[in-house]
Design a protein around this motif. Structure first.
Motif, short mmCIF file in Angstrom:
data_model
loop_
_atom_site.label_atom_id
_atom_site.label_comp_id
_atom_site.label_asym_id
_atom_site.label_seq_id
_atom_site.Cartn_x
_atom_site.Cartn_y
_atom_site.Cartn_z
N LEU A 103 0.83 -1.20 0.00
CA LEU A 103 0.00 0.00 0.00
C LEU A 103 0.86 1.25 0.00
O LEU A 103 0.67 2.17 -0.80
CB LEU A 103 -0.85 -0.03 1.27
N GLN A 104 1.86 1.29 0.88
CA GLN A 104 2.73 2.45 0.95
C GLN A 104 3.54 2.61 -0.32
O GLN A 104 3.75 3.71 -0.80
CB GLN A 104 3.66 2.33 2.15
N ARG B 162 0.88 10.51 7.07
CA ARG B 162 0.69 11.93 6.80
C ARG B 162 -0.66 12.25 6.18
O ARG B 162 -0.86 13.32 5.65
CB ARG B 162 1.79 12.43 5.86
N LYS C 133 -11.05 5.97 5.14
CA LYS C 133 -11.55 5.47 3.87
C LYS C 133 -10.70 4.29 3.38
O LYS C 133 -11.22 3.28 2.90
CB LYS C 133 -11.51 6.61 2.84
N ILE C 134 -9.41 4.43 3.53
CA ILE C 134 -8.52 3.35 3.09
C ILE C 134 -8.73 2.09 3.92
O ILE C 134 -8.90 0.99 3.39
CB ILE C 134 -7.05 3.80 3.16
N GLN D 64 -9.34 10.36 5.14
CA GLN D 64 -8.82 9.52 4.06
C GLN D 64 -8.27 8.21 4.60
O GLN D 64 -8.48 7.15 4.01
CB GLN D 64 -7.73 10.27 3.31
N GLY E 77 2.55 4.64 -3.14
CA GLY E 77 2.61 6.09 -2.98
C GLY E 77 1.67 6.63 -1.93
O GLY E 77 1.33 7.81 -1.95
N ILE E 78 1.25 5.76 -0.99
CA ILE E 78 0.30 6.24 0.00
C ILE E 78 0.96 6.31 1.37
O ILE E 78 1.43 5.33 1.92
CB ILE E 78 -0.93 5.34 0.01
N ASP E 79 1.04 7.53 1.90
CA ASP E 79 1.72 7.75 3.16
C ASP E 79 0.67 7.86 4.26
O ASP E 79 0.16 8.93 4.56
CB ASP E 79 2.55 9.02 3.07
#
Ligand SMILES: Nc1ncnc2c1ncn2[C@@H]1O[C@H](COP(=O)(O)OP(=O)(O)OP(=O)(O)O)[C@@H](O)[C@H]1O
Ligand SMILES: [Mg+2]
Lengths: 222, 246
Positions: B159-160, B168, B176-177, B173, B163-165
């Motif tokens: 997941l990271q 931060r 939501k994830i 959001q 490009g998902i931090d």
């Protein structure tokens, strides 16, 4: 600017011998390096070091002059697309379409732009008809293609692909070959881990073999 | 090393200790039992410091329990009185302390049992004629959890890398994830367990009413000593207690 590894040392357990010793490599844009080696020689481990999932005991890895150690995974993911050896481990959405678009939905982009990218990728990897399916019910080869499509969505400058050809039929393998060739022409850098000698030889301009913890280049001839 | 004891001896030993912890009620008795249990643990190759540092949070909760018990347990001897209200009875403090001591003792029993690998554990249960399907399910459950955690870890790494931090991201959001991950992860876990069940059956699990094991279990001298000592010691203490001698 290249992806560079300097004098890497790594072991899983402090009281064992090093699994990887004094590894040096340099990957430039527009180049492909193939990494061969027997089962258990440490190819996957090296690739995980390069993208920062594992940390080396000694040595330094940098991309575009920035140390991997200092970057969060999310930032590394924008620069290096990583294909896990087992595609199951990197699929986590409830539909094929969502899987490909996942990275895009959380960044600012023009309306409709994400849809366009997703459609292109689905089309290219021939997943169009599977759009709404749950990724885990796909066939092995379809899952492999989906995982590839998902990392392509961010359009990173480098790729590390851990055995991308496993499970692909001859036609799909050939198509992947041409796709990777196109990426190289578009000035992307690829580190290809593979047991497929011919595939690797035809694509790569540099071949390395991991053996007894050392990375030997120029030993394997094509 | 006591770690090598037969799982059945460990059952008896920890069973006796746990029984004592339930029968005795006063911290004066529970404390020595706990000390005994803690004293035994190093012989089972259990690293106490590591265990307790991993359970820091649990320790905080336990501390909270003592305080709550102390405040609300009805007693006769109060330490504080404000107007009509009395706080913190002596009985409450005793009660709370007993509770925590007891929990720790039971925890130690768990650690003693956990010093055998799950497979050996199952064998011990089967030797006591528990149906092995049941025993196997228990051990499978124990083994399945770390597996699930590892898989979830991988998913978060992936997941990271897309490009998902998470750190931060705004809360909305993030939520939501997590929400979108819930269904696929659960489905994955179910598919996974079905797969394991299938491959077990494919390897003739349950095809015959009885089975053998690769390594057979046999009670040794050390086991008989341990079983005898724990039952004898346990009984003596309980009888003395019932007669009102301790
Ligand atoms: N998490 C881990 N903990 C301990 N040892 C590990 C771990 N992961 C891998 N290893 C060990 O490190 C060695 C190298 O593993 P790695 O997965 O890097 O090999 P590989 O070259 O990718 O093999 P393959 O061709 O089978 O994919 C193996 O001996 C493996 O058992
Ligand atoms: Mg590998």
């Amino acid at each position: 600017m290249p992806l560079i590894a300097n004098n890497l040392f790594f072991r899983f357990n402090n009281n064992q011998d090093f699994l990887l010793e004094n590894i040096n490599l340099e990957l430039h844009r527009g180049e492909c390096m193939a990494l061969l080696g027997e089962n258990g020689s440490g190819k996957t481990t090296l690739s995980k070091l390069l993208i920062g999932i594992l940390k080396p005991e000694k040595g330094e890895i940098s991309i575009d002059g920035e140390k991997i150690r200092d970057l969060p995974l999310a930032k590394i993911g924008e620069r290096i697309g990583y294909l896990f050896q087992n595609p199951n481990r990197q699929l986590f959405c409830s539909s094929v379409e969502e899987e490909v678009g996942f990275a895009l939905q959380f960044r600012k982009s023009e309306r409709g732009e994400s849809e366009k990218i997703v459609s292109e990728l689905l089309g290219f990897f021939q997943l169009d008809h599977l759009r709404a399916k749950f990724p885990f019910t796909l066939s092995q080869g379809e899952r492999q293609r989906l995982a590839l499509a998902a990392i392509m969505a961010l359009d990173p400058p480098f790729f590390i692909l851990d055995e991308p050809t496993t499970g692909l039929d001859p036609r799909r393998k050939e198509e992947l070959f041409f796709y990777l060739q196109k990426l190289l022409k578009d000035n992307r850098g690829i580190l290809l881990i593979s047991h497929d000698h011919d595939f690797a030889c035809n694509l790569a301009n540099q071949i390395g073999e991991l053996k007894n913890g050392k990375l030997e280049t120029g030993v394997i001839k094509c | 090393m006591l770690k090598q004891l037969d799982p059945r001896s460990k059952f008896v030993l920890s069973g006796v200790i746990a029984t004592l912890a339930v029968i005795f009620n006063h911290p004066f008795f529970l404390a020595p039992i706990l000390i005994l249990a803690l004293g035994l643990l190093p012989f089972f190759a259990c690293n106490l410091i590591q265990v307790f540092s991993r359970m820091r949070r649990l320790l905080v909760i336990l501390g909270g329990l003592v305080i709550i018990q102390a405040i609300f347990y009805p007693g006769t001897t109060y330490l504080f009185t404000i107007g009509e209200f009395s706080f913190i009875s002596l009985e409450g403090i005793l009660q709370g302390t007993s509770l925590v001591l007891r929990l720790f003792i039971i925890l130690c029993c768990g650690l003693i049992l956990a010093s055998s690998p799950p497979a050996v554990f199952v064998q011990g249960l089967v030797a006591w004629s528990l149906p092995y399907e049941l025993a196997y399910m228990v051990s499978l459950g124990i083994r399945f959890l770390p597996l699930l955690r590892e898989e979830a870890n991988d998913v978060f790494t992936a997941l990271q890398l897309r490009g998902i931090d998470l750190k931060r991201m705004p809360w909305g959001q993030q939520f939501k994830i997590y929400k979108s991950l819930f269904f696929p992860l659960v489905t994955m876990a179910i598919l996974r367990s079905k797969q394991i069940a299938l491959s077990m059956e494919a390897r003739a699990f349950r095809a015959y009413p009885r089975r053998t094991f690769l390594h057979s279990l046999r009670l040794k001298k050390m086991d008989f000593t341990a079983i005898f000592l724990s039952i004898f010691g346990g009984f003596t203490l309980i009888i003395l207690h019932l007669k009102g001698l301790i």
